[in-house]
Design a protein around this motif. Structure first.
Motif, PDB file in Angstrom:
ATOM      1  N   VAL A   1       0.828  -1.213   0.000  1.00 41.36           N
ATOM      2  CA  VAL A   1       0.000   0.000   0.000  1.00 41.36           C
ATOM      3  C   VAL A   1       0.862   1.263   0.000  1.00 41.36           C
ATOM      4  O   VAL A   1       0.326   2.370   0.036  1.00 41.36           O
ATOM      5  CB  VAL A   1      -0.990   0.026   1.189  1.00 41.36           C
ATOM      6  N   GLY A   2       2.176   1.096  -0.043  1.00 36.45           N
ATOM      7  CA  GLY A   2       3.084   2.243  -0.038  1.00 36.45           C
ATOM      8  C   GLY A   2       3.550   2.554   1.367  1.00 36.45           C
ATOM      9  O   GLY A   2       3.041   2.027   2.356  1.00 36.45           O
ATOM     10  N   GLY A   3       4.533   3.414   1.450  1.00 36.44           N
ATOM     11  CA  GLY A   3       5.057   3.822   2.749  1.00 36.44           C
ATOM     12  C   GLY A   3       5.676   2.683   3.525  1.00 36.44           C
ATOM     13  O   GLY A   3       5.724   2.714   4.752  1.00 36.44           O
ATOM     14  N   GLY A   4       6.125   1.647   2.822  1.00 38.47           N
ATOM     15  CA  GLY A   4       6.737   0.502   3.482  1.00 38.47           C
ATOM     16  C   GLY A   4       5.753  -0.457   4.122  1.00 38.47           C
ATOM     17  O   GLY A   4       6.153  -1.331   4.883  1.00 38.47           O
ATOM     18  N   LEU A   5       4.462  -0.303   3.826  1.00 39.21           N
ATOM     19  CA  LEU A   5       3.448  -1.171   4.412  1.00 39.21           C
ATOM     20  C   LEU A   5       2.929  -2.181   3.383  1.00 39.21           C
ATOM     21  O   LEU A   5       2.545  -1.807   2.276  1.00 39.21           O
ATOM     22  CB  LEU A   5       2.275  -0.353   4.936  1.00 39.21           C
ATOM     23  N   THR A   6       2.911  -3.428   3.785  1.00 42.05           N
ATOM     24  CA  THR A   6       2.350  -4.502   2.966  1.00 42.05           C
ATOM     25  C   THR A   6       1.391  -5.298   3.838  1.00 42.05           C
ATOM     26  O   THR A   6       1.702  -5.615   4.992  1.00 42.05           O
ATOM     27  CB  THR A   6       3.462  -5.429   2.429  1.00 42.05           C
ATOM     28  N   PHE A   7       0.215  -5.591   3.285  1.00 40.54           N
ATOM     29  CA  PHE A   7      -0.805  -6.340   4.015  1.00 40.54           C
ATOM     30  C   PHE A   7      -1.278  -7.515   3.179  1.00 40.54           C
ATOM     31  O   PHE A   7      -1.285  -7.441   1.952  1.00 40.54           O
ATOM     32  CB  PHE A   7      -2.032  -5.455   4.304  1.00 40.54           C
TER      33      PHE A   7
ATOM     34  N   GLU B   1      -4.043  -4.334  13.362  1.00 45.29           N
ATOM     35  CA  GLU B   1      -4.475  -3.295  14.282  1.00 45.29           C
ATOM     36  C   GLU B   1      -5.475  -2.382  13.593  1.00 45.29           C
ATOM     37  O   GLU B   1      -5.681  -2.481  12.381  1.00 45.29           O
ATOM     38  CB  GLU B   1      -3.274  -2.465  14.746  1.00 45.29           C
ATOM     39  N   GLU B   2      -6.065  -1.481  14.375  1.00 46.65           N
ATOM     40  CA  GLU B   2      -6.992  -0.504  13.803  1.00 46.65           C
ATOM     41  C   GLU B   2      -6.275   0.276  12.701  1.00 46.65           C
ATOM     42  O   GLU B   2      -5.120   0.672  12.870  1.00 46.65           O
ATOM     43  CB  GLU B   2      -7.496   0.448  14.885  1.00 46.65           C
ATOM     44  N   PRO B   3      -6.945   0.540  11.573  1.00 48.98           N
ATOM     45  CA  PRO B   3      -6.286   1.222  10.437  1.00 48.98           C
ATOM     46  C   PRO B   3      -5.663   2.565  10.781  1.00 48.98           C
ATOM     47  O   PRO B   3      -4.630   2.908  10.225  1.00 48.98           O
ATOM     48  CB  PRO B   3      -7.421   1.391   9.427  1.00 48.98           C
ATOM     49  N   GLU B   4      -6.243   3.346  11.699  1.00 50.79           N
ATOM     50  CA  GLU B   4      -5.676   4.663  11.997  1.00 50.79           C
ATOM     51  C   GLU B   4      -4.292   4.551  12.644  1.00 50.79           C
ATOM     52  O   GLU B   4      -3.570   5.537  12.744  1.00 50.79           O
ATOM     53  CB  GLU B   4      -6.619   5.518  12.841  1.00 50.79           C
ATOM     54  N   ARG B   5      -3.887   3.373  13.058  1.00 52.84           N
ATOM     55  CA  ARG B   5      -2.555   3.205  13.646  1.00 52.84           C
ATOM     56  C   ARG B   5      -1.466   3.065  12.592  1.00 52.84           C
ATOM     57  O   ARG B   5      -0.302   3.069  12.918  1.00 52.84           O
ATOM     58  CB  ARG B   5      -2.543   1.987  14.563  1.00 52.84           C
ATOM     59  N   TYR B   6      -1.852   2.918  11.339  1.00 58.42           N
ATOM     60  CA  TYR B   6      -0.850   2.741  10.264  1.00 58.42           C
ATOM     61  C   TYR B   6      -0.487   4.057   9.635  1.00 58.42           C
ATOM     62  O   TYR B   6      -1.219   4.945   9.482  1.00 58.42           O
ATOM     63  CB  TYR B   6      -1.364   1.772   9.214  1.00 58.42           C
TER      64      TYR B   6
END
Length: 174
Positions: free
Chosen positions: A145-151, A169-174
């Protein structure tokens, strides 16, 4: 310039303009513009189709057609109930993706929730659509999803394509 009667409903963060009759040249992107128009995620047109059934046509805010929307179906059923057209809160809505049943949870005569029968989910790449062999699926695959995040993600169609991300975790924590 012609006048168009509408109602505005929202469900789970999506909002829609609901119309009975509208000119064929209705400028949906202008109506849905959040700064210069009324503001909405789309326009839903409804008309009687049969006893206890209504035709449901959804146009996205950008003017493109959509086959179906679960939140749009909930809004349409609530609007029909509020107008006294489905007093028992149950309706069949005929969409380009097929007929969908909606049962409203009525409390004190008002819609407090809804159960929507969205049909059988389709996970094939052909239904999404996605590149690759039509019969393959995209289930629990890594998705950047960008920013070093992969789900882990799954692609699915319930009449329109969705990409479901699985987060720890809750999405607002990413």
């Amino acid at each position: 310039m012609s006048r168009v009667a509408f109602a505005k409903y929202q469900a789970s963060g999506n909002d829609f303009l609901i119309l009975d009759e509208a000119p064929a040249d209705l400028d949906v992107p202008a109506l849905c513009d959040r700064w210069l128009g009324i503001g909405a995620d789309g326009v839903i047109r409804m008309s009687p189709a049969a006893p206890g059934a209504f035709a449901f046509a959804l146009t996205n805010a950008d003017g493109s057609p959509a086959e179906v929307s679960g939140n749009g179906l909930r809004c349409a059923a609530a609007a029909l109930h509020d107008r006294g057209l489905i007093p028992d809160g149950e309706v069949e809505l005929r969409t380009p993706a097929g007929s969908r049943r909606v049962a409203l949870d009525l409390r004190d005569g008002r819609a407090a929730g809804a159960v929507v029968s969205m049909g059988v989910p389709n996970f094939t790449k052909a239904a999404i659509p996605m590149a690759g062999p039509a019969w393959e699926t995209f289930r629990r695959q890594p998705f950047d999803v960008g920013g070093g995040l992969t789900f882990p993600a799954t692609a699915v169609s319930v009449g329109n394509p969705h990409l479901v991300l699985f987060v720890a975790e809750e999405p607002e924590r990413y």
